[in-house]
Design a protein around this motif. Structure first.
Motif, PDB file in Angstrom:
ATOM      1  N   GLU A   1       0.807  -1.223   0.000  1.00 53.48           N
ATOM      2  CA  GLU A   1       0.000   0.000   0.000  1.00 53.48           C
ATOM      3  C   GLU A   1       0.844   1.280   0.000  1.00 53.48           C
ATOM      4  N   LEU A   2       2.125   1.175   0.309  1.00 52.33           N
ATOM      5  CA  LEU A   2       2.998   2.339   0.354  1.00 52.33           C
ATOM      6  C   LEU A   2       3.353   2.858  -1.036  1.00 52.33           C
ATOM      7  N   PHE A   3       3.105   2.062  -2.071  1.00 50.37           N
ATOM      8  CA  PHE A   3       3.569   2.358  -3.420  1.00 50.37           C
ATOM      9  C   PHE A   3       2.454   2.900  -4.309  1.00 50.37           C
ATOM     10  N   THR A   4       2.868   3.648  -5.331  1.00 43.30           N
ATOM     11  CA  THR A   4       1.942   4.052  -6.387  1.00 43.30           C
ATOM     12  C   THR A   4       1.574   2.814  -7.205  1.00 43.30           C
ATOM     13  N   ALA A   5       0.550   2.953  -8.033  1.00 39.95           N
ATOM     14  CA  ALA A   5       0.102   1.829  -8.856  1.00 39.95           C
ATOM     15  C   ALA A   5       1.217   1.307  -9.770  1.00 39.95           C
ATOM     16  N   ASP A   6       2.109   2.189 -10.224  1.00 39.35           N
ATOM     17  CA  ASP A   6       3.208   1.775 -11.097  1.00 39.35           C
ATOM     18  C   ASP A   6       4.533   1.657 -10.346  1.00 39.35           C
ATOM     19  N   GLY A   7       4.464   1.529  -9.029  1.00 37.77           N
ATOM     20  CA  GLY A   7       5.668   1.519  -8.198  1.00 37.77           C
ATOM     21  C   GLY A   7       6.592   0.339  -8.462  1.00 37.77           C
ATOM     22  N   ARG A   8       7.846   0.540  -8.073  1.00 36.08           N
ATOM     23  CA  ARG A   8       8.865  -0.506  -8.211  1.00 36.08           C
ATOM     24  C   ARG A   8       9.821  -0.436  -7.025  1.00 36.08           C
ATOM     25  N   ALA A   9      10.377  -1.584  -6.690  1.00 34.35           N
ATOM     26  CA  ALA A   9      11.400  -1.657  -5.640  1.00 34.35           C
ATOM     27  C   ALA A   9      12.575  -2.456  -6.193  1.00 34.35           C
ATOM     28  N   ASP A  10      13.776  -2.069  -5.776  1.00 34.76           N
ATOM     29  CA  ASP A  10      14.987  -2.694  -6.293  1.00 34.76           C
ATOM     30  C   ASP A  10      15.929  -2.993  -5.133  1.00 34.76           C
ATOM     31  N   TYR A  11      16.047  -4.279  -4.797  1.00 34.92           N
ATOM     32  CA  TYR A  11      16.914  -4.733  -3.715  1.00 34.92           C
ATOM     33  C   TYR A  11      18.117  -5.512  -4.264  1.00 34.92           C
ATOM     34  N   ARG A  12      18.374  -5.411  -5.551  1.00 34.35           N
ATOM     35  CA  ARG A  12      19.447  -6.211  -6.160  1.00 34.35           C
ATOM     36  C   ARG A  12      20.816  -5.919  -5.564  1.00 34.35           C
ATOM     37  N   ASP A  13      21.069  -4.672  -5.201  1.00 33.68           N
ATOM     38  CA  ASP A  13      22.379  -4.317  -4.656  1.00 33.68           C
ATOM     39  C   ASP A  13      22.638  -4.995  -3.307  1.00 33.68           C
ATOM     40  N   ALA A  14      21.569  -5.465  -2.659  1.00 37.49           N
ATOM     41  CA  ALA A  14      21.695  -6.162  -1.385  1.00 37.49           C
ATOM     42  C   ALA A  14      21.460  -7.660  -1.565  1.00 37.49           C
ATOM     43  N   GLY A  15      21.570  -8.141  -2.806  1.00 37.50           N
ATOM     44  CA  GLY A  15      21.418  -9.567  -3.071  1.00 37.50           C
ATOM     45  C   GLY A  15      19.980  -9.990  -3.315  1.00 37.50           C
ATOM     46  N   GLY A  16      19.091  -9.043  -3.546  1.00 32.94           N
ATOM     47  CA  GLY A  16      17.681  -9.355  -3.703  1.00 32.94           C
ATOM     48  C   GLY A  16      17.197  -9.252  -5.128  1.00 32.94           C
ATOM     49  N   VAL A  17      15.946  -8.842  -5.253  1.00 32.61           N
ATOM     50  CA  VAL A  17      15.262  -8.776  -6.538  1.00 32.61           C
ATOM     51  C   VAL A  17      14.782  -7.353  -6.805  1.00 32.61           C
ATOM     52  N   ALA A  18      14.324  -7.139  -8.027  1.00 30.67           N
ATOM     53  CA  ALA A  18      13.692  -5.878  -8.398  1.00 30.67           C
ATOM     54  C   ALA A  18      12.362  -6.208  -9.068  1.00 30.67           C
ATOM     55  N   GLY A  19      11.370  -5.341  -8.854  1.00 34.00           N
ATOM     56  CA  GLY A  19      10.095  -5.579  -9.506  1.00 34.00           C
ATOM     57  C   GLY A  19       8.976  -4.766  -8.898  1.00 34.00           C
ATOM     58  N   ARG A  20       7.769  -5.167  -9.207  1.00 35.68           N
ATOM     59  CA  ARG A  20       6.573  -4.528  -8.681  1.00 35.68           C
ATOM     60  C   ARG A  20       6.465  -4.820  -7.179  1.00 35.68           C
ATOM     61  N   PRO A  21       5.816  -3.953  -6.417  1.00 32.93           N
ATOM     62  CA  PRO A  21       5.751  -4.131  -4.960  1.00 32.93           C
ATOM     63  C   PRO A  21       5.217  -5.497  -4.519  1.00 32.93           C
ATOM     64  N   GLY A  22       4.215  -6.026  -5.217  1.00 36.01           N
ATOM     65  CA  GLY A  22       3.684  -7.335  -4.835  1.00 36.01           C
ATOM     66  C   GLY A  22       4.706  -8.441  -4.990  1.00 36.01           C
ATOM     67  N   GLU A  23       5.422  -8.424  -6.114  1.00 39.08           N
ATOM     68  CA  GLU A  23       6.455  -9.431  -6.362  1.00 39.08           C
ATOM     69  C   GLU A  23       7.576  -9.311  -5.342  1.00 39.08           C
ATOM     70  N   VAL A  24       7.988  -8.090  -5.082  1.00 37.02           N
ATOM     71  CA  VAL A  24       9.078  -7.866  -4.131  1.00 37.02           C
ATOM     72  C   VAL A  24       8.635  -8.235  -2.715  1.00 37.02           C
ATOM     73  N   ALA A  25       7.401  -7.917  -2.364  1.00 41.52           N
ATOM     74  CA  ALA A  25       6.887  -8.275  -1.037  1.00 41.52           C
ATOM     75  C   ALA A  25       6.901  -9.791  -0.840  1.00 41.52           C
ATOM     76  N   ASP A  26       6.544 -10.537  -1.875  1.00 44.71           N
ATOM     77  CA  ASP A  26       6.589 -12.003  -1.772  1.00 44.71           C
ATOM     78  C   ASP A  26       8.019 -12.476  -1.550  1.00 44.71           C
ATOM     79  N   TRP A  27       8.975 -11.879  -2.273  1.00 43.24           N
ATOM     80  CA  TRP A  27      10.377 -12.246  -2.076  1.00 43.24           C
ATOM     81  C   TRP A  27      10.840 -11.869  -0.671  1.00 43.24           C
ATOM     82  N   LEU A  28      10.485 -10.654  -0.220  1.00 38.35           N
ATOM     83  CA  LEU A  28      10.875 -10.210   1.125  1.00 38.35           C
ATOM     84  C   LEU A  28      10.324 -11.134   2.204  1.00 38.35           C
ATOM     85  N   ALA A  29       9.077 -11.564   2.040  1.00 35.54           N
ATOM     86  CA  ALA A  29       8.463 -12.453   3.035  1.00 35.54           C
ATOM     87  C   ALA A  29       9.301 -13.714   3.201  1.00 35.54           C
ATOM     88  N   ALA A  30       9.749 -14.289   2.099  1.00 34.13           N
ATOM     89  CA  ALA A  30      10.572 -15.494   2.169  1.00 34.13           C
ATOM     90  C   ALA A  30      11.977 -15.180   2.683  1.00 34.13           C
TER      91      ALA A  30
END
Length: 152
Positions: A37-66
């Motif tokens: 809910e913190l993101f705009t409809a077209d929002g994106r998050a990028d955690y690749r520099d910390a060994g993670g993923v980049a993508g839409r908030p829902g996709e990233v939230a699923d990765w973060l949960a795991a």
């Protein structure tokens, strides 16, 4: 600049600060619905520099949960916030950028703590629901795990 414009800018800064705090709390509390809910409809998050993923908030939230599941105790401290609000000839606009440093200690169920630090780059937009994150990019600068320090 009039006092009314100064007040509007101050209120925007407070709202942006609150949004960044809600971001940290959502991560620490595993509140992935609040994270989305913190993101705009077209929002994106990028955690690749910390060994993670980049993508839409829902996709990233699923990765973060795991990714966060092995660390039931964690605390994102987001400090030194530098906010720049779009300037429309002396009036605040509807976009902003923020840089903020972070310290993120985490404790797994058993074992040594993991601590990382770096900088967040936030791009924000004013929406009908208030300020929201357009993008979040994590720039990890260092990490200590099991007594080993790694730096960029």
């Amino acid at each position: 600049m009039t006092q009314r414009v100064d007040l509007a800018t101050l209120l925007d800064r407070l709202a942006i600060d609150e949004l960044i705090t809600r971001y940290a709390v959502a991560l620490d509390d595993s509140d992935w619905a609040a994270y989305r809910e913190l993101f705009t409809a077209d929002g994106r998050a990028d955690y690749r520099d910390a060994g993670g993923v980049a993508g839409r908030p829902g996709e990233v939230a699923d990765w973060l949960a795991a990714a966060m599941r092995p660390f039931p105790v964690r605390q994102h401290l987001i400090v030194n916030r530098r906010v720049t609000i779009e300037d429309l000839g002396g009036y605040p606009g509807d976009t902003a950028e923020a840089l903020a440093d972070y310290l993120n200690p985490m404790r797994p169920g058993a074992g040594d703590d993991v601590v990382s630090g770096g900088r967040y780059a936030f791009a924000l937009a004013r929406t009908d629901d208030g300020w929201r994150l357009r993008t979040v990019v994590v720039h990890e600068r260092w990490r200590r795990a099991r007594g080993v320090l790694s730096a960029e």
